[in-house]
Design a protein around this motif. Structure first.
Motif, mmCIF file in Angstrom:
data_model
loop_
_atom_site.group_PDB
_atom_site.id
_atom_site.type_symbol
_atom_site.label_atom_id
_atom_site.label_comp_id
_atom_site.label_asym_id
_atom_site.label_seq_id
_atom_site.Cartn_x
_atom_site.Cartn_y
_atom_site.Cartn_z
ATOM 1 N N HIS A 108 -4.305 0.572 -4.562
ATOM 2 C CA HIS A 108 -4.326 -0.892 -4.409
ATOM 3 C C HIS A 108 -3.669 -1.291 -3.083
ATOM 4 O O HIS A 108 -2.939 -2.281 -2.998
ATOM 5 C CB HIS A 108 -3.629 -1.568 -5.590
ATOM 6 C CG HIS A 108 -4.115 -1.105 -6.927
ATOM 7 N ND1 HIS A 108 -5.421 -1.268 -7.337
ATOM 8 C CD2 HIS A 108 -3.470 -0.442 -7.932
ATOM 9 C CE1 HIS A 108 -5.570 -0.757 -8.540
ATOM 10 N NE2 HIS A 108 -4.417 -0.241 -8.925
ATOM 11 N N ASN A 109 -3.937 -0.433 -2.058
ATOM 12 C CA ASN A 109 -3.449 -0.647 -0.689
ATOM 13 C C ASN A 109 -1.924 -0.668 -0.570
ATOM 14 O O ASN A 109 -1.377 -1.210 0.391
ATOM 15 C CB ASN A 109 -4.036 -1.929 -0.097
ATOM 16 C CG ASN A 109 -5.508 -1.755 0.255
ATOM 17 O OD1 ASN A 109 -5.885 -0.766 0.877
ATOM 18 N ND2 ASN A 109 -6.329 -2.703 -0.175
ATOM 19 N N VAL A 110 -1.264 -0.085 -1.544
ATOM 20 C CA VAL A 110 0.188 0.100 -1.482
ATOM 21 C C VAL A 110 0.456 1.598 -1.375
ATOM 22 O O VAL A 110 0.024 2.378 -2.236
ATOM 23 C CB VAL A 110 0.897 -0.476 -2.720
ATOM 24 C CG1 VAL A 110 2.403 -0.177 -2.655
ATOM 25 C CG2 VAL A 110 0.647 -1.969 -2.822
ATOM 26 N N ALA A 111 1.152 2.000 -0.309
ATOM 27 C CA ALA A 111 1.417 3.417 -0.069
ATOM 28 C C ALA A 111 2.772 3.807 -0.656
ATOM 29 O O ALA A 111 3.751 3.061 -0.546
ATOM 30 C CB ALA A 111 1.388 3.717 1.424
ATOM 31 N N LYS A 112 2.809 4.987 -1.268
ATOM 32 C CA LYS A 112 4.050 5.521 -1.837
ATOM 33 C C LYS A 112 4.168 7.001 -1.502
ATOM 34 O O LYS A 112 3.184 7.648 -1.140
ATOM 35 C CB LYS A 112 4.088 5.295 -3.350
ATOM 36 C CG LYS A 112 4.119 3.820 -3.753
ATOM 37 C CD LYS A 112 4.288 3.647 -5.251
ATOM 38 C CE LYS A 112 4.355 2.172 -5.622
ATOM 39 N NZ LYS A 112 4.546 1.964 -7.080
ATOM 40 N N LEU A 114 0.839 8.332 9.066
ATOM 41 C CA LEU A 114 -0.178 9.036 8.292
ATOM 42 C C LEU A 114 -0.756 8.133 7.212
ATOM 43 O O LEU A 114 -1.979 8.095 7.006
ATOM 44 C CB LEU A 114 0.445 10.294 7.668
ATOM 45 C CG LEU A 114 -0.486 11.245 6.924
ATOM 46 C CD1 LEU A 114 -1.596 11.763 7.843
ATOM 47 C CD2 LEU A 114 0.308 12.416 6.358
ATOM 48 N N MET A 115 0.107 7.399 6.538
ATOM 49 C CA MET A 115 -0.360 6.484 5.491
ATOM 50 C C MET A 115 -1.362 5.474 6.034
ATOM 51 O O MET A 115 -2.326 5.096 5.361
ATOM 52 C CB MET A 115 0.823 5.735 4.885
ATOM 53 C CG MET A 115 1.768 6.586 4.070
ATOM 54 S SD MET A 115 3.262 5.640 3.631
ATOM 55 C CE MET A 115 4.263 6.914 2.854
ATOM 56 N N ALA A 116 -1.134 5.038 7.276
ATOM 57 C CA ALA A 116 -2.018 4.039 7.883
ATOM 58 C C ALA A 116 -3.433 4.568 8.063
ATOM 59 O O ALA A 116 -4.390 3.787 8.155
ATOM 60 C CB ALA A 116 -1.450 3.592 9.227
ATOM 61 N N LYS A 117 -3.592 5.876 8.109
ATOM 62 C CA LYS A 117 -4.903 6.485 8.301
ATOM 63 C C LYS A 117 -5.622 6.776 6.974
ATOM 64 O O LYS A 117 -6.798 7.118 6.971
ATOM 65 C CB LYS A 117 -4.757 7.790 9.093
ATOM 66 C CG LYS A 117 -4.233 7.613 10.514
ATOM 67 C CD LYS A 117 -4.030 8.952 11.191
ATOM 68 C CE LYS A 117 -3.559 8.798 12.630
ATOM 69 N NZ LYS A 117 -4.635 8.251 13.499
ATOM 70 N N MET A 118 -4.911 6.677 5.852
ATOM 71 C CA MET A 118 -5.475 7.039 4.553
ATOM 72 C C MET A 118 -6.312 5.912 3.962
ATOM 73 O O MET A 118 -6.008 4.731 4.146
ATOM 74 C CB MET A 118 -4.345 7.402 3.585
ATOM 75 C CG MET A 118 -3.580 8.656 3.964
ATOM 76 S SD MET A 118 -2.106 8.941 2.929
ATOM 77 C CE MET A 118 -2.870 9.138 1.307
ATOM 78 N N LYS A 135 8.783 7.554 9.883
ATOM 79 C CA LYS A 135 7.782 6.960 10.757
ATOM 80 C C LYS A 135 6.535 7.826 10.814
ATOM 81 O O LYS A 135 5.409 7.308 10.825
ATOM 82 C CB LYS A 135 8.357 6.759 12.157
ATOM 83 C CG LYS A 135 7.395 6.081 13.120
ATOM 84 C CD LYS A 135 8.031 5.869 14.488
ATOM 85 C CE LYS A 135 7.052 5.217 15.450
ATOM 86 N NZ LYS A 135 7.651 5.041 16.808
ATOM 87 N N ARG A 136 6.715 9.137 10.849
ATOM 88 C CA ARG A 136 5.556 10.038 10.866
ATOM 89 C C ARG A 136 4.710 9.837 9.607
ATOM 90 O O ARG A 136 3.476 9.786 9.672
ATOM 91 C CB ARG A 136 6.020 11.489 10.961
ATOM 92 C CG ARG A 136 6.613 11.857 12.308
ATOM 93 C CD ARG A 136 7.104 13.289 12.309
ATOM 94 N NE ARG A 136 7.626 13.664 13.623
ATOM 95 C CZ ARG A 136 8.136 14.850 13.908
ATOM 96 N NH1 ARG A 136 8.212 15.780 12.969
ATOM 97 N NH2 ARG A 136 8.573 15.120 15.123
ATOM 98 N N ARG A 137 5.390 9.720 8.461
ATOM 99 C CA ARG A 137 4.637 9.538 7.215
ATOM 100 C C ARG A 137 3.958 8.168 7.185
ATOM 101 O O ARG A 137 2.828 8.032 6.692
ATOM 102 C CB ARG A 137 5.570 9.712 6.012
ATOM 103 C CG ARG A 137 6.142 11.116 5.882
ATOM 104 C CD ARG A 137 6.820 11.324 4.531
ATOM 105 N NE ARG A 137 7.905 10.389 4.289
ATOM 106 C CZ ARG A 137 9.178 10.586 4.644
ATOM 107 N NH1 ARG A 137 9.510 11.686 5.319
ATOM 108 N NH2 ARG A 137 10.102 9.695 4.353
ATOM 109 N N GLN A 138 4.619 7.165 7.717
ATOM 110 C CA GLN A 138 4.000 5.838 7.768
ATOM 111 C C GLN A 138 2.749 5.837 8.646
ATOM 112 O O GLN A 138 1.744 5.209 8.302
ATOM 113 C CB GLN A 138 5.024 4.818 8.282
ATOM 114 C CG GLN A 138 6.127 4.513 7.288
ATOM 115 C CD GLN A 138 7.230 3.640 7.871
ATOM 116 O OE1 GLN A 138 7.419 3.593 9.092
ATOM 117 N NE2 GLN A 138 7.974 2.957 7.014
#
Length: 403
Positions: A59-63, A10-14, A5-8
């Motif tokens: 392409h707006n996909v986080a990995k 963070l991803m939302a802010k990138m 969840k923490r990483r998610q």
């Protein structure tokens, strides 16, 4: 801890086409104690060196990929068994875990293009020049032209707000700190060296499960207590003096940060009581007033205004500006995985944990006093996580009398 969840979050802010790197490098010899890089640990829960966390969005996909140091069976004979991929996957809740057999740079370059943005946690000022992150950025520039930028504000915004598990760990660290302080009081007396009385704290917190120290302990008696960050702890405790302790147990990197000031012989003088009461009342005022929306600067100004009135009444100063002669630090900083945590210093939010540490340092009276607790900011009030730790004059004298 919910590391995924923490990483998610963070991803939302990138931004799109951006890459964020966290390194957990052992920069010294294998005989030097390793201290985990806090941001890497915050997002993975992995407490081993030479690992890398890569988070990217294309392409707006986080990995996300976690790179582990390759297994060296010979080294494990010296340093112990290291995590295997399956164990790391479970701890960090991450699916793509790889051993870094000198493949990381090649795989990263395949993902990058000329418009890619690379985020690093950037150390302040000159320190970045000598950091591993800067060296890596320079190496990367030899291969591809990319934009290097700071992820500090993104990471700070997340680390500022503590979840329930973090709050519990900091509260438990404070309870262990309390055990150490009570052990100090059992043995405090004139004639000891500062480092000797410090040792009673060290022994107790280790016995009760601390995994480390929040910072090197300050044990400052007499005139030494008027130096804010006194750290030699070599002085002798003298009858009639006060001794100021700034200390804290750490539990799985989460810190307690507590200051207490005690009479070496178990009894405050009337002058010491007068100054101690002013500091204690300032501290109680901040605990009552700390709320969402205020800043640590706001809280510090309240202390200055309070001291201006109180110090005039005892004849120590004549005008408000003179407060800074005897009180020259801030009343609050954020606390978490570090004693001075990597956090945003904007208006306080629910879930922030801050110190509450007014002090007075009066060399001409041979008095240095600081009283510090850890405050959790909630929606309607501040909760003192170190409330169990003794600080009232009568209680201190009673405990020391009954030893």
């Amino acid at each position: 801890m919910d590391y995924k969840k923490r990483r998610q979050n963070l991803m939302a802010k990138m931004n799109d086409n951006s890459f964020l790197l966290f390194f957990n490098k052992r920069l010294n010899s294998d005989m030097t104690a390793f201290d985990v890089e806090r941001n890497f640990y915050y997002f993975t829960g992995i407490n081993e060196f030479d690992n890398i966390l890569l988070i990217y969005k294309k392409h707006n996909v986080a990995k996300e990929i976690l790179y582990l140091a390759p297994i060296d069976l010979n080294e494990e004979k010296w340093t112990g068994k290291k995590l295997r991929k399956e164990e790391a996957e479970q701890i960090a809740n991450i699916k793509d875990v790889r051993y870094n057999n000198n493949t990381f740079m090649t795989e990263l370059l395949e993902l990058l293009d000329e418009n890619s943005k690379i985020y690093f946690v950037v150390k302040e000022g000159e320190a970045f020049k000598y950091s591993y992150e800067n060296n890596f950025a320079l190496e990367l520039a030899n291969h591809k032209k990319v934009t290097i930028t700071s992820s500090n504000e993104m990471v700070k915004s997340l680390r500022t707000i503590k979840d329930e598990e973090e709050i519990t760990l900091i509260k438990e660290a404070n309870e262990i700190t309390n055990k150490g302080i009570l052990n100090i009081l059992k043995h405090l007396k004139p004639g000891l060296k500062e480092y000797q009385i410090e040792s009673y704290f060290d022994q107790a917190i280790k016995y009760y499960g601390a995994t480390g120290f929040s910072f090197p302990t300050i044990a400052a008696s007499g005139i030494n207590a008027t130096c804010l960050h006194y750290n030699s702890n070599q002085g002798e405790l003298k009858d009639g003096d006060l001794i100021l302790f700034d200390l804290g147990a750490s539990l799985n990197t989460y810190c307690a940060d507590v200051s207490r000031t005690f009479p070496v012989n178990g009894k405050f003088t009337e002058l010491q009581k007068k100054v101690y009461t002013i500091v204690l009342n300032a501290q109680k005022m901040i605990e009552n007033k700390a709320r969402i929306g205020l800043t640590t600067k706001d809280l510090n100004q309240m202390v200055i205004e309070f001291y201006a009135k109180e110090l005039k009444e005892i004849g120590l100063i004549n005008k408000k500006e003179e407060v800074l002669k005897y009180y020259f630090h801030g009343v609050s900083h954020h606390i978490g995985m570090d004693c001075h945590d990597f956090c945003s210093y904007g208006p306080l939010e629910a879930g922030s944990i801050i110190s509450n540490e007014p002090g007075l340092y009066i060399p001409e009276w041979n008095i240095g006093i600081r009283i510090e607790d850890d405050l959790l900011i909630t929606n309607d009030k501040a909760i003192n996580l170190s409330a169990s730790i003794i600080k009232e004059i009568d209680d201190i004298e009673e405990v020391m009398r009954k030893r």
